[in-house]
Motif scaffolding. Structure first.
Motif, PDB file in Angstrom:
ATOM      1  N   ASN A  37       0.821  -1.204   0.000  1.00  0.00           N
ATOM      2  CA  ASN A  37       0.000   0.000   0.000  1.00  0.00           C
ATOM      3  C   ASN A  37       0.860   1.262   0.000  1.00  0.00           C
ATOM      4  O   ASN A  37       0.361   2.366  -0.196  1.00  0.00           O
ATOM      5  N   TYR A  38       2.146   1.105   0.246  1.00  0.00           N
ATOM      6  CA  TYR A  38       3.041   2.255   0.290  1.00  0.00           C
ATOM      7  C   TYR A  38       3.928   2.358  -0.941  1.00  0.00           C
ATOM      8  O   TYR A  38       4.604   3.358  -1.141  1.00  0.00           O
ATOM      9  N   ILE A  77      -1.377   3.437  11.888  1.00  0.00           N
ATOM     10  CA  ILE A  77      -1.155   3.440  10.441  1.00  0.00           C
ATOM     11  C   ILE A  77      -2.429   3.684   9.654  1.00  0.00           C
ATOM     12  O   ILE A  77      -2.360   4.070   8.488  1.00  0.00           O
ATOM     13  N   ARG A  80      -2.851   6.658   7.427  1.00  0.00           N
ATOM     14  CA  ARG A  80      -1.898   6.750   6.315  1.00  0.00           C
ATOM     15  C   ARG A  80      -2.131   5.690   5.252  1.00  0.00           C
ATOM     16  O   ARG A  80      -1.389   5.613   4.294  1.00  0.00           O
ATOM     17  N   ILE A  81      -3.159   4.865   5.430  1.00  0.00           N
ATOM     18  CA  ILE A  81      -3.458   3.867   4.404  1.00  0.00           C
ATOM     19  C   ILE A  81      -4.306   4.511   3.320  1.00  0.00           C
ATOM     20  O   ILE A  81      -5.278   5.206   3.615  1.00  0.00           O
ATOM     21  N   ASP A  82      -3.915   4.304   2.098  1.00  0.00           N
ATOM     22  CA  ASP A  82      -4.700   4.783   0.974  1.00  0.00           C
ATOM     23  C   ASP A  82      -5.819   3.760   0.737  1.00  0.00           C
ATOM     24  O   ASP A  82      -5.564   2.667   0.235  1.00  0.00           O
TER      25      ASP A  82
ATOM     26  N   LEU B  50       6.032   3.057  11.936  1.00  0.00           N
ATOM     27  CA  LEU B  50       6.521   2.435  10.724  1.00  0.00           C
ATOM     28  C   LEU B  50       7.828   3.133  10.349  1.00  0.00           C
ATOM     29  O   LEU B  50       7.856   4.347  10.153  1.00  0.00           O
ATOM     30  N   ILE B  73      10.579  -1.440   7.377  1.00  0.00           N
ATOM     31  CA  ILE B  73      10.761  -1.886   6.006  1.00  0.00           C
ATOM     32  C   ILE B  73      12.211  -1.571   5.655  1.00  0.00           C
ATOM     33  O   ILE B  73      12.670  -0.456   5.887  1.00  0.00           O
ATOM     34  N   PRO B 104      11.341   4.232  -3.464  1.00  0.00           N
ATOM     35  CA  PRO B 104      10.092   3.972  -4.185  1.00  0.00           C
ATOM     36  C   PRO B 104       8.869   3.863  -3.281  1.00  0.00           C
ATOM     37  O   PRO B 104       8.166   2.862  -3.317  1.00  0.00           O
ATOM     38  N   PHE B 105       8.631   4.858  -2.451  1.00  0.00           N
ATOM     39  CA  PHE B 105       7.465   4.800  -1.577  1.00  0.00           C
ATOM     40  C   PHE B 105       6.589   6.031  -1.764  1.00  0.00           C
ATOM     41  O   PHE B 105       7.069   7.101  -2.126  1.00  0.00           O
ATOM     42  N   ARG B 106       5.313   5.831  -1.497  1.00  0.00           N
ATOM     43  CA  ARG B 106       4.311   6.875  -1.588  1.00  0.00           C
ATOM     44  C   ARG B 106       4.673   7.996  -0.602  1.00  0.00           C
ATOM     45  O   ARG B 106       5.185   7.719   0.477  1.00  0.00           O
ATOM     46  N   GLY B 108       4.739  10.557   2.348  1.00  0.00           N
ATOM     47  CA  GLY B 108       4.169  10.546   3.690  1.00  0.00           C
ATOM     48  C   GLY B 108       3.983   9.175   4.297  1.00  0.00           C
ATOM     49  O   GLY B 108       3.141   8.988   5.164  1.00  0.00           O
ATOM     50  N   THR B 109       4.744   8.192   3.854  1.00  0.00           N
ATOM     51  CA  THR B 109       4.541   6.828   4.320  1.00  0.00           C
ATOM     52  C   THR B 109       5.073   6.602   5.732  1.00  0.00           C
ATOM     53  O   THR B 109       4.389   6.041   6.571  1.00  0.00           O
ATOM     54  N   PHE B 110       6.293   7.048   5.970  1.00  0.00           N
ATOM     55  CA  PHE B 110       6.988   6.603   7.175  1.00  0.00           C
ATOM     56  C   PHE B 110       6.950   7.636   8.296  1.00  0.00           C
ATOM     57  O   PHE B 110       6.952   8.840   8.051  1.00  0.00           O
ATOM     58  N   ASP B 111       6.928   7.120   9.530  1.00  0.00           N
ATOM     59  CA  ASP B 111       7.053   7.987  10.697  1.00  0.00           C
ATOM     60  C   ASP B 111       8.496   8.432  10.864  1.00  0.00           C
ATOM     61  O   ASP B 111       8.763   9.522  11.351  1.00  0.00           O
TER      62      ASP B 111
END
Lengths: 160, 276
Positions: A37-38, A77, A80-82, B50, B73, B104-106, B108-111
């Motif tokens: 999802n990321y 989380i 932040r999930i699309d 995360l 990750i 390669p991540f969207r 705003g993914t990670f804290d």
């Protein structure tokens, strides 16, 4: 001449348990659905394009694990999930138990007691894992191979 | 001792043999774990988060993250290192990726993100069609985008020299990060450099988030804030030509050479009134 005494290693000579290589009999490794999802396409040209996200699964081999339920993590989380992307991925993989709209941010204690959406999310996002397969970008069509749960995001030189 | 960065590119250097050596060395295990814990304490994450582990290798740093109940990750360029990480059954998801090609991540993914002994590899370009600055810029731009607002990154690295250190820091600042360097054991052989990066203002904590705030609560940390110096001093602390300080310095120089110099007074360096 006397014979050489046999070598007796002193106690500190033995290998430390952490130094020993681990036995190779481990379960096959895998990638969580949460991670997909990321992920976006690694190409710079694709980043701005809406169809580069989410990446689509092809020939995915799934596996179910059981992991301890961590309500605080799900609550953290969830914003932040699309959600549309998660629905797309879930449908592709054959999961239909998710609501069409993103559920409200549940209180941690509430989710702990509740058996519904929180558990279902936990099952799909964390317990369902991909072992082998491919991720395909919807924009450029580049295929990222997943082998033993590790996706290969190395780009060939001409695409960088 | 030669630096591995100077011998081979990382994907070739960390082959099966070298990766095995690296991961089974109890000395490296101890150092890596303690650095990961230090990085984690600098991040001071309030709840399970995360985290992106840049250059996760065989997952030595990831195990420290797992121990603190974070989900992580990992990305690494060496397939052998990742194979060992698989054998060790690390909890995080792994990716075979070159951080110099972007993250390669969207957005705003990670804290948060951590990296232990990895980003100095970016300072070496391995082929003629990529440059070290380009790879650094790619990496920091990607990292900046993939962190959420108010997120933090702690990247431990071994700079070869002052040039590499400023190259890495400069690339981070250009990407938009608030950056600061933390040095453990400065001046010794065991010096460890941590690049502490912040994304935007810390909205969750309230108030301006800054590197100096990050380290404020820690014991035994001296804050050397070079920003003030840079703003006030003009040109590296030297007096401007024609100013009183400059005149006094020049007169002192002349006196030392034995020249006849007029005495200093309160009128020294004053402007004459404009003649009418």
């Amino acid at each position: 001449m006397t014979a050489k005494p046999p070598f007796i290693p002193p106690p500190h000579f033995t290998l430390h348990p952490t130094n020993l290589p681990l036995p190779p009999t481990t379960p096959p490794p895998k990638m969580k659905i949460l991670t997909t999802n990321y992920l976006t396409c690694a190409l710079r040209a694709c980043k701005s394009h809406p169809s580069s996200f989410p990446l689509h699964f092809r020939d995915a081999e799934l596996q179910q694990d059981s992991l301890p339920f961590n309500a605080a993590f799900i609550a953290n989380i969830l914003p932040r999930i699309d959600w549309p992307a998660l629905l797309t991925t879930a449908t592709e993989l054959g999961f239909t138990g998710l609501p069409a709209e993103k559920p409200d941010l549940l209180a941690t204690a509430e989710m702990e007691a509740d058996e519904g959406v929180g558990r279902e999310l936990h099952r799909i996002l964390l317990e369902t894992q991909v072992v082998e397969g491919k991720l395909v970008c919807g924009n450029c069509g580049h295929e990222y191979a997943i082998h033993q749960g590790i996706a290969n995001f190395l780009l060939p030189g001409h695409l960088v | 001792m030669s630096r591995p960065e100077d011998t081979l590119p990382p994907d070739l250097f960390y082959n099966d043999r070298e990766s095995q050596k690296y991961t089974t060395s109890s000395r490296i295990q101890t150092i890596q774990t303690s650095m990961a814990q230090r990085a984690l304490s600098l991040l001071s994450l309030p709840h399970p988060s995360l985290i992106l582990d840049v250059g996760c290798g065989s997952g030595l740093s990831g195990e420290a993250l797992t121990a603190s109940e974070h989900t992580w990750i990992g990305m690494d360029i060496s397939a052998s290192m990742l194979a060992i990480a698989l054998d060790r059954e690390t909890a995080g998801d792994l990716f075979l990726a070159d951080i110099g090609q972007g993250v390669p991540f969207r957005p705003g993914t990670f804290d948060a993100a951590i990296s232990i002994s990895a980003i100095q590899w970016l300072c070496n370009a391995d082929s003629s069609h990529v440059s070290a600055t380009g790879r650094l810029a790619r990496f920091f731009e990607g990292l900046y985008a993939s962190l959420k607002r108010g997120g933090k990154a702690v990247l431990q690295f071994y700079p070869k020299n002052e040039v590499q250190r400023s190259m890495i820091t400069g690339a981070a600042i250009r990407a938009g990060f608030g950056a600061g360097l933390l040095e453990d054991d400065p001046g010794t052989k065991n010096v460890k450099v941590y690049l502490v990066l912040t994304v935007g203002a810390g909205a969750e904590e309230g108030g301006a988030e800054d590197v100096t705030n990050v380290v404020r609560g820690l014991e035994g940390v001296d804050v050397i804030d070079e920003r003030r110096k840079g703003r006030g001093g003009g040109r590296g602390g030297e007096d401007k030509k024609g100013s009183k300080g400059w005149i006094l310095r020049k007169k002192e120089q002349g006196r030392n050479k034995g020249k006849v110099v007029k005495a200093d007074s309160k009128y020294t360096g004053r402007k004459r009134r404009p003649a009418f």
